[in-house]
Design an enzyme around this catalytic site. Structure first.
Site, mmCIF file in Angstrom:
data_model
loop_
_atom_site.group_PDB
_atom_site.id
_atom_site.type_symbol
_atom_site.label_atom_id
_atom_site.label_comp_id
_atom_site.label_asym_id
_atom_site.label_seq_id
_atom_site.Cartn_x
_atom_site.Cartn_y
_atom_site.Cartn_z
ATOM 1 N N ARG A 261 21.409 -14.838 -23.318
ATOM 2 C CA ARG A 261 21.332 -13.624 -22.496
ATOM 3 C C ARG A 261 20.904 -12.507 -23.429
ATOM 4 O O ARG A 261 21.587 -12.187 -24.400
ATOM 5 C CB ARG A 261 22.692 -13.317 -21.868
ATOM 6 C CG ARG A 261 22.746 -11.939 -21.243
ATOM 7 C CD ARG A 261 23.936 -11.735 -20.360
ATOM 8 N NE ARG A 261 23.768 -12.440 -19.097
ATOM 9 C CZ ARG A 261 24.502 -12.213 -18.009
ATOM 10 N NH1 ARG A 261 25.463 -11.310 -18.031
ATOM 11 N NH2 ARG A 261 24.288 -12.887 -16.894
ATOM 12 N N HIS B 190 16.417 -13.699 -14.041
ATOM 13 C CA HIS B 190 17.775 -14.272 -14.060
ATOM 14 C C HIS B 190 17.753 -15.570 -13.237
ATOM 15 O O HIS B 190 18.359 -15.656 -12.157
ATOM 16 C CB HIS B 190 18.759 -13.255 -13.478
ATOM 17 C CG HIS B 190 20.207 -13.574 -13.724
ATOM 18 N ND1 HIS B 190 20.618 -14.617 -14.538
ATOM 19 C CD2 HIS B 190 21.342 -12.985 -13.258
ATOM 20 C CE1 HIS B 190 21.942 -14.650 -14.559
ATOM 21 N NE2 HIS B 190 22.403 -13.672 -13.798
ATOM 22 N N GLN C 107 20.938 -17.465 -11.773
ATOM 23 C CA GLN C 107 21.535 -16.873 -10.574
ATOM 24 C C GLN C 107 20.809 -17.346 -9.320
ATOM 25 O O GLN C 107 21.419 -17.567 -8.275
ATOM 26 C CB GLN C 107 21.481 -15.338 -10.664
ATOM 27 C CG GLN C 107 22.160 -14.652 -9.504
ATOM 28 C CD GLN C 107 23.662 -14.892 -9.480
ATOM 29 O OE1 GLN C 107 24.331 -14.685 -10.472
ATOM 30 N NE2 GLN C 107 24.204 -15.336 -8.348
ATOM 31 N N ASP D 78 21.391 -5.716 -5.592
ATOM 32 C CA ASP D 78 21.955 -5.819 -6.940
ATOM 33 C C ASP D 78 22.227 -4.389 -7.404
ATOM 34 O O ASP D 78 21.810 -3.422 -6.753
ATOM 35 C CB ASP D 78 20.924 -6.533 -7.855
ATOM 36 C CG ASP D 78 21.468 -6.826 -9.251
ATOM 37 O OD1 ASP D 78 22.695 -6.702 -9.469
ATOM 38 O OD2 ASP D 78 20.656 -7.164 -10.132
ATOM 39 N N CYS E 10 24.495 -10.778 -6.740
ATOM 40 C CA CYS E 10 24.810 -11.637 -7.891
ATOM 41 C C CYS E 10 26.109 -11.235 -8.577
ATOM 42 O O CYS E 10 26.695 -12.040 -9.290
ATOM 43 C CB CYS E 10 23.643 -11.627 -8.881
ATOM 44 S SG CYS E 10 23.346 -10.015 -9.635
ATOM 45 N N ARG F 120 27.440 -20.759 -9.327
ATOM 46 C CA ARG F 120 26.895 -20.697 -10.691
ATOM 47 C C ARG F 120 27.371 -21.921 -11.477
ATOM 48 O O ARG F 120 26.622 -22.535 -12.232
ATOM 49 C CB ARG F 120 27.360 -19.409 -11.402
ATOM 50 C CG ARG F 120 26.786 -18.130 -10.824
ATOM 51 C CD ARG F 120 25.291 -18.020 -11.062
ATOM 52 N NE ARG F 120 24.940 -18.097 -12.463
ATOM 53 C CZ ARG F 120 24.966 -17.071 -13.321
ATOM 54 N NH1 ARG F 120 25.286 -15.869 -12.900
ATOM 55 N NH2 ARG F 120 24.643 -17.227 -14.595
HETATM 56 N N1 NVA Z 1 20.420 -6.848 -12.735
HETATM 57 C C1 NVA Z 1 21.723 -6.975 -13.344
HETATM 58 C C2 NVA Z 1 22.278 -8.349 -13.115
HETATM 59 C C3 NVA Z 1 23.647 -8.579 -13.688
HETATM 60 C C4 NVA Z 1 24.118 -9.990 -13.512
HETATM 61 C C5 NVA Z 1 21.608 -6.698 -14.835
HETATM 62 O O1 NVA Z 1 20.614 -7.112 -15.451
HETATM 63 O O2 NVA Z 1 22.481 -6.029 -15.385
HETATM 64 N N1 CP Z 2 25.835 -12.591 -12.004
HETATM 65 C C1 CP Z 2 26.032 -12.640 -13.325
HETATM 66 O O1 CP Z 2 25.176 -13.108 -14.099
HETATM 67 O O2 CP Z 2 27.240 -12.160 -13.727
HETATM 68 P P1 CP Z 2 27.744 -11.917 -15.211
HETATM 69 O O3 CP Z 2 26.998 -10.730 -15.755
HETATM 70 O O4 CP Z 2 29.209 -11.648 -15.059
HETATM 71 O O5 CP Z 2 27.473 -13.136 -16.043
#
Ligand code: NVA
Ligand code: CP
Length: 305
Positions: A104, A131, A134, A219, A259, A288
């Site tokens: 990540r 992502h 997800q 989101d 998500c 997930r």
């Molecule tokens: N769009 C959000 C998703 C979090 C799971 C982010 O990138 O922070």
């Molecule tokens: N939806 C998702 O990826 O959540 P986290 O940021 O908690 O991993």
């Protein structure tokens, strides 16, 4: 041996994606019936997190344990990555020690660079661009509740972020129509939108986007890394909240997904989050776990071929 990475949904063929979702549904049933085996006995997943996480970390770590393997959490704060060791070196070192790496991070390009040097499967656990893990869970959730996504209408309301880009890929692969509403200046990747114009429509009016939708998705308005823009974004996105009034414009049996983490009272109303007539967010979060177990098994199977 076929080394396969999962950097976006498009790393899978349509058939592979559909079969992975079927496998996720089977693994879920097996898990609940206590029938699961330990096919990842002795396997190790390295998990690099340059951003926070609840669901991704716990689902990968629990998933590995349930399949008989284990996972190692690696953050830049306590690895040499944070002190400037190049990604290219880290990729080669970790590849000598673990069986998969999950990352990540911020720029999608960093993930691509890591994958180029890795000799084990690399999984995108969220970048600024995409992502895809997800999406596996979202697709599984839709299929469980409503069946095949082909021919269905999905509305994306809000920021044209990593999730929005991933939904465009999913629309192209699963043949659903994606009606998107994003404020001006906050659109998803224009190259992707253009490439998939047949499947994707993009405007600024959420009430147009949700019309006839079988699924409405939103989101956060400020993703990780955009904390400083938050105040400005709250103003720009006012009017994009998904709530009962908006769901009333969708189809009668429309589902709502997010998500998570969600900011109640901003991109979604508290009441909608908690309304089981629409909201399938807890199934979505749970999936997930199952979808990523299916992904790990798929990547391993490819390696062994
Ligand atoms: N769009 C959000 C998703 C979090 C799971 C982010 O990138 O922070
Ligand atoms: N939806 C998702 O990826 O959540 P986290 O940021 O908690 O991993």
């Amino acid at each position: 041996m076929a080394l396969r990475h999962f950097l976006t949904l498009k790393d899978l063929t349509r058939d592979e994606l559909q079969s992975l979702i079927r496998s996720a549904i089977r693994l879920k049933a097996d898990h609940k019936a206590g029938r699961a085996g330990k096919p990842l006995d002795g396997k190790v997943l390295g998990m690099i997190f340059e951003k926070s996480s609840t669901r991704t970390r716990v689902s990968f770590e629990a998933g590995m344990a349930q399949l008989g393997g284990s996972a190692i959490f690696l953050s830049p704060d306590d690895t040499q990555l944070g002190r400037g060791e190049p990604l290219e070196d880290t990729a080669r070192v970790l590849s000598r020690m673990v069986d998969f790496v999950m990352i990540r991070t911020f720029e999608h390009e960093k993930l691509l660079r890591f994958a180029e040097y890795a000799t084990v499967p690399v999984i995108n656990a969220l970048t600024d661009g995409f992502h895809p893990c997800q999406l596996l869970a979202d697709i599984q959730t839709f299929v469980e509740h409503r069946g095949d996504m082909a021919g269905k209408v999905v509305a994306w309301v809000g920021d044209g972020n990593n999730m929005a880009n991933s939904y465009i890929n999913a629309a192209a692969m699963l043949d659903f129509q994606l009606q998107m509403a994003c404020p001006k200046g906050y659109e998803p990747d224009p190259v992707l939108v253009e490439k998939h114009r047949k499947r994707v429509s993009l405007g600024t009016d959420p009430l147009i986007a949700v019309k006839g939708a079988d699924l409405v998705v939103t989101d956060t308005w400020a993703s990780m890394g955009q904390e400083e823009e938050k105040a400005e974004r709250l103003q720009t996105f006012a009017g994009y909240q998904v709530n009962h009034e908006m769901m009333a414009r969708a189809r009668n049996n429309a589902l709502f997904m997010h998500c998570l983490p969600a900011y109640r009272g901003l991109e979604v109303s508290d009441e909608l989050m908690e309304d089981p007539r629409y909201s399938v967010i807890w199934d979505e979060a749970e999936n997930r776990l199952h979808a990523q177990k299916a992904l790990l098994l798929f990547l391993l199977e490819q390696l062994e071929q």
